[in-house]
Design a protein around this motif. Structure first.
Motif, PDB file in Angstrom:
ATOM      1  N   GLY A  77      16.661  -4.756 -12.983  1.00 17.48           N
ATOM      2  CA  GLY A  77      16.122  -4.951 -11.587  1.00 17.48           C
ATOM      3  C   GLY A  77      14.770  -3.827 -12.280  1.00 17.48           C
ATOM      4  O   GLY A  77      13.729  -3.734 -11.642  1.00 17.48           O
ATOM      5  N   ASP A  80      12.825  -5.959  -9.111  1.00 16.74           N
ATOM      6  CA  ASP A  80      12.974  -5.629  -7.593  1.00 16.74           C
ATOM      7  C   ASP A  80      11.872  -5.073  -6.914  1.00 16.74           C
ATOM      8  O   ASP A  80      11.326  -5.375  -5.936  1.00 16.74           O
ATOM      9  CB  ASP A  80      13.805  -4.381  -8.246  1.00 16.74           C
ATOM     10  CG  ASP A  80      16.024  -5.236  -7.826  1.00 16.74           C
ATOM     11  OD1 ASP A  80      15.670  -6.396  -8.719  1.00 16.74           O
ATOM     12  OD2 ASP A  80      16.440  -4.292  -8.580  1.00 16.74           O
ATOM     13  N   PRO A  81      11.150  -3.803  -7.782  1.00 12.23           N
ATOM     14  CA  PRO A  81       9.630  -3.888  -7.094  1.00 12.23           C
ATOM     15  C   PRO A  81       9.282  -4.266  -6.143  1.00 12.23           C
ATOM     16  O   PRO A  81       8.454  -4.500  -5.996  1.00 12.23           O
ATOM     17  CB  PRO A  81       9.409  -2.580  -7.839  1.00 12.23           C
ATOM     18  CG  PRO A  81      10.542  -2.443  -8.985  1.00 12.23           C
ATOM     19  CD  PRO A  81      11.184  -3.360  -8.997  1.00 12.23           C
ATOM     20  N   LEU A  82       8.571  -5.425  -7.554  1.00  7.95           N
ATOM     21  CA  LEU A  82       7.783  -6.613  -7.663  1.00  7.95           C
ATOM     22  C   LEU A  82       8.254  -7.850  -6.343  1.00  7.95           C
ATOM     23  O   LEU A  82       7.698  -7.767  -5.067  1.00  7.95           O
ATOM     24  CB  LEU A  82       7.814  -7.045  -8.522  1.00  7.95           C
ATOM     25  CG  LEU A  82       6.164  -8.875  -8.341  1.00  7.95           C
ATOM     26  CD1 LEU A  82       5.865  -8.007  -7.993  1.00  7.95           C
ATOM     27  CD2 LEU A  82       6.653  -9.215 -10.076  1.00  7.95           C
ATOM     28  N   ARG A  84      10.269  -6.598  -3.481  1.00 17.08           N
ATOM     29  CA  ARG A  84      10.543  -5.440  -2.871  1.00 17.08           C
ATOM     30  C   ARG A  84       8.758  -6.134  -2.162  1.00 17.08           C
ATOM     31  O   ARG A  84       8.517  -6.339  -1.023  1.00 17.08           O
ATOM     32  CB  ARG A  84      11.194  -4.701  -2.371  1.00 17.08           C
ATOM     33  CG  ARG A  84      12.407  -4.391  -2.876  1.00 17.08           C
ATOM     34  CD  ARG A  84      13.081  -3.392  -2.798  1.00 17.08           C
ATOM     35  NE  ARG A  84      14.218  -2.367  -3.081  1.00 17.08           N
ATOM     36  CZ  ARG A  84      14.682  -2.370  -4.499  1.00 17.08           C
ATOM     37  NH1 ARG A  84      13.951  -2.301  -5.268  1.00 17.08           N
ATOM     38  NH2 ARG A  84      15.928  -2.427  -4.769  1.00 17.08           N
ATOM     39  N   GLN A  85       7.946  -6.197  -2.884  1.00 17.06           N
ATOM     40  CA  GLN A  85       6.075  -5.898  -2.957  1.00 17.06           C
ATOM     41  C   GLN A  85       6.242  -7.541  -2.141  1.00 17.06           C
ATOM     42  O   GLN A  85       5.354  -7.421  -0.840  1.00 17.06           O
ATOM     43  CB  GLN A  85       5.978  -5.273  -3.902  1.00 17.06           C
ATOM     44  CG  GLN A  85       3.749  -5.444  -3.627  1.00 17.06           C
ATOM     45  CD  GLN A  85       3.728  -4.773  -2.285  1.00 17.06           C
ATOM     46  OE1 GLN A  85       4.441  -3.560  -2.353  1.00 17.06           O
ATOM     47  NE2 GLN A  85       2.558  -4.068  -2.110  1.00 17.06           N
ATOM     48  N   ARG A  88       7.340  -7.509   1.577  1.00 15.66           N
ATOM     49  CA  ARG A  88       6.779  -6.820   2.534  1.00 15.66           C
ATOM     50  C   ARG A  88       5.134  -7.609   3.173  1.00 15.66           C
ATOM     51  O   ARG A  88       4.624  -7.934   3.612  1.00 15.66           O
ATOM     52  CB  ARG A  88       6.280  -5.352   2.083  1.00 15.66           C
ATOM     53  CG  ARG A  88       5.557  -4.526   2.919  1.00 15.66           C
ATOM     54  CD  ARG A  88       5.022  -3.219   1.747  1.00 15.66           C
ATOM     55  NE  ARG A  88       4.804  -3.303   1.195  1.00 15.66           N
ATOM     56  CZ  ARG A  88       3.194  -2.899   1.056  1.00 15.66           C
ATOM     57  NH1 ARG A  88       2.375  -2.877   3.105  1.00 15.66           N
ATOM     58  NH2 ARG A  88       2.063  -3.313   0.058  1.00 15.66           N
ATOM     59  N   GLU A 218      13.057  -4.820   5.483  1.00 11.80           N
ATOM     60  CA  GLU A 218      14.477  -4.617   4.500  1.00 11.80           C
ATOM     61  C   GLU A 218      15.644  -5.309   4.421  1.00 11.80           C
ATOM     62  O   GLU A 218      16.286  -5.030   3.113  1.00 11.80           O
ATOM     63  CB  GLU A 218      15.054  -2.971   5.365  1.00 11.80           C
ATOM     64  CG  GLU A 218      14.020  -2.274   5.383  1.00 11.80           C
ATOM     65  CD  GLU A 218      12.747  -1.317   4.528  1.00 11.80           C
ATOM     66  OE1 GLU A 218      13.521  -1.787   3.110  1.00 11.80           O
ATOM     67  OE2 GLU A 218      11.749  -2.247   4.027  1.00 11.80           O
ATOM     68  N   ALA A 221      14.803  -8.092   1.714  1.00 13.90           N
ATOM     69  CA  ALA A 221      14.681  -7.350   0.076  1.00 13.90           C
ATOM     70  C   ALA A 221      15.155  -6.890  -0.310  1.00 13.90           C
ATOM     71  O   ALA A 221      15.977  -7.368  -1.695  1.00 13.90           O
ATOM     72  CB  ALA A 221      14.115  -6.494   0.549  1.00 13.90           C
ATOM     73  N   THR A 225      17.292  -8.260  -4.188  1.00 16.43           N
ATOM     74  CA  THR A 225      17.914  -7.817  -5.191  1.00 16.43           C
ATOM     75  C   THR A 225      19.202  -7.675  -5.296  1.00 16.43           C
ATOM     76  O   THR A 225      19.447  -7.497  -6.219  1.00 16.43           O
ATOM     77  CB  THR A 225      17.138  -6.664  -4.774  1.00 16.43           C
ATOM     78  OG1 THR A 225      17.471  -6.230  -4.290  1.00 16.43           O
ATOM     79  CG2 THR A 225      15.509  -6.455  -5.003  1.00 16.43           C
ATOM     80  N   LYS A 235      19.290   2.940 -14.716  1.00 12.84           N
ATOM     81  CA  LYS A 235      18.046   2.509 -13.938  1.00 12.84           C
ATOM     82  C   LYS A 235      16.874   2.918 -15.713  1.00 12.84           C
ATOM     83  O   LYS A 235      16.600   4.066 -15.513  1.00 12.84           O
ATOM     84  CB  LYS A 235      18.345   4.425 -13.169  1.00 12.84           C
ATOM     85  CG  LYS A 235      19.765   3.441 -12.191  1.00 12.84           C
ATOM     86  CD  LYS A 235      19.417   2.526 -11.846  1.00 12.84           C
ATOM     87  CE  LYS A 235      20.374   2.756 -10.245  1.00 12.84           C
ATOM     88  NZ  LYS A 235      20.306   1.351  -9.042  1.00 12.84           N
ATOM     89  N   ILE A 237      14.199   1.203 -15.043  1.00 15.54           N
ATOM     90  CA  ILE A 237      13.027   0.484 -15.227  1.00 15.54           C
ATOM     91  C   ILE A 237      11.573   0.250 -16.085  1.00 15.54           C
ATOM     92  O   ILE A 237      10.831  -0.121 -16.281  1.00 15.54           O
ATOM     93  CB  ILE A 237      12.365   0.034 -13.530  1.00 15.54           C
ATOM     94  CG1 ILE A 237      13.821  -0.307 -12.663  1.00 15.54           C
ATOM     95  CG2 ILE A 237      11.452  -0.194 -13.143  1.00 15.54           C
ATOM     96  CD1 ILE A 237      13.744   0.162 -11.194  1.00 15.54           C
TER      97      ILE A 237
END
Length: 438
Positions: A77, A80-82, A84-85, A88, A218, A221, A225, A235, A237
């Motif tokens: 993961g 995953d934040p990348l 989602r960004q 967006r 949403e 995203a 992922t 968890k 990251i």
């Protein structure tokens, strides 16, 4: 005679893969053997093949563990934040997605390592391309163009080769190229905008009502992922981010050989994220299908380069082309070298070109007042075309990650790579670091 065989071998190989009659693996393995026999060689081809395989072995090991490492980071993961960004910022617009791909690639590729750039950018962008129905050849094209520019950095490789071959300081060669590189970066973003516009129009036509249908941000995203949620995923990251940044720092500093760094980083990633033996085996098995096609092509390319070099076809090819340059072009050797470097670095390795061909061209140019440093800069402008060569290992990684054929990628990207070379050359001429004539 040897030069004619070399030209024929390269032409046959390109015809085979571009026509799709055989796979790249078959063409890379059998074509050089046939022409090696025609050149009068027999059992002595075996040691040549082995030399070529040995030369590419470190790269093969590096790519195998790099694919596994970044695959593990995806499973865990980290990206995953990348993702989602990116979702967006893209807002479902193909133009934003392609332009974002170009900017991301230009930023990531500043480390000088194309393989790392391909792995990170494909991990972040490819799921979005596939979900939106965008052509993955566009992503492959933009990533390669970006690396074609940033490869000119002193730590990228080609600049160090050119400087070493002509007894120059790498920083002296690179520093004055920065404005031309910036112009080339803008050109790549412009290409991304054009390709994105084309994709937007294509998707609007396919929609049936002439409108672009964009999934909810949403929901999109989560879709991109959620596959990672199926894995026994810890968890961790921040821990994985620290490990990856540490790996990239060590790569840039060259603390250890690159293959060793990726092996150690992969072992640590497995231990941290999947401590049980069964989980480790499962993760390795899950990524094996992505690793095998790339590695097999790299070692097949070793046979090709081994025979090409061992039979001295490389030297014959270079000598025949250099000897064909008319004396009238002597004062214009810098732009001539830039143009010649495109086919040269496509059909032979960077080492063969920079250490074997460039010194000869530079010696000839010196009689017309063209400085060696100017010749080095001119020779560096074609790296985007070089990266399309079937002799470049990272190319197989890129097409493997994007799940496209090498021939498709070459056909799609070559015109843009040639255009980028011209832009880089023009930028060097306008800024005065590459002379039109001596």
């Amino acid at each position: 005679m040897l030069a004619l065989l070399a030209f024929a071998m390269v032409a046959t190989f390109m015809a085979l893969i571009m026509s799709g009659r055989v796979s790249a693996l078959v063409a890379l393995s059998l074509t050089p053997v046939v022409f090696g026999v025609m050149a009068g060689h027999g059992l002595d081809l075996g040691p040549m093949m082995l030399d070529g395989i040995k030369a590419l072995a470190p790269t093969g090991v590096m790519l195998a563990f790099a694919i596994l490492y970044f695959g593990l980071m995806t499973d865990a993961g980290l990206f995953d934040p990348l993702v989602r960004q990116v979702v967006r910022l893209a807002d479902g617009d193909p133009v934003r997605i392609t332009v974002g791909s170009a900017i991301l690639a230009l930023a990531v590729s500043l480390d000088g390592d194309g393989s790392t750039t391909y792995l990170i950018c494909c991990t972040a962008m490819l799921p979005l391309y596939r979900r939106m129905g965008l052509n993955p050849l566009i992503l492959a094209c933009l990533l390669m163009l970006a690396c074609g520019v940033t490869n000119i950095t002193p730590w990228g490789g080609p600049t160090a080769r050119a400087a070493s071959a002509l007894n120059l300081d790498a920083g002296q060669v690179f520093a004055s190229m920065a404005p031309a590189m910036a112009l080339s970066g803008l050109f790549i973003v412009g290409v991304a905008w054009l390709l994105g516009r084309g994709e937007r129009r294509r998707l609007e036509r396919l929609s049936g009502d002439g409108r672009l249908h964009v999934p909810d941000e949403e929901v999109l995203a989560i879709e991109l992922t959620r596959g990672n949620d199926l894995i026994e995923r810890p968890k961790l990251i921040l821990v994985n981010l620290a490990l990856t940044l540490g790996l990239l720092t060590c790569l840039v500093l060259g603390l250890l050989p690159i293959p060793a760094l990726f092996i150690l980083a992969t072992a640590i990633a497995l231990l941290i994220n999947y401590p049980s033996v069964d989980a480790q085996k499962a993760r390795i098995a899950a990524h094996a299908p992505n690793i095998l096609p790339v590695i097999s092509l790299i070692f097949a390319a070793g046979i090709f380069t081994g025979i090409l070099n061992g039979t001295h076809m490389t030297e014959a090819l270079a000598d025949s082309v250099v000897g064909a340059i008319p004396p009238a072009l002597g004062p214009y050797m810098a732009p001539v070298t830039a143009l010649l470097s495109m086919p040269f670095t496509f059909f032979i390795s960077n080492d063969a070109f920079f250490f074997g061909v460039l010194p000869v061209l530079s010696e000839a140019a010196g009689h017309y007042g063209v400085e060696p440093v100017e010749m080095a800069r001119a020779a560096l402008t074609s790296q985007a075309v070089h990266l399309l060569s079937p002799l470049v290992p990272s190319t197989y990684l890129l097409v493997g990650l994007c799940r496209v054929e090498l021939a498709q990628h070459q056909k799609f990207t070559l015109p843009w790579a040639v255009a980028l070379t011209i832009v880089l050359l023009a930028g060097g001429i306008v800024t005065g670091v590459i002379p039109v004539s001596g």
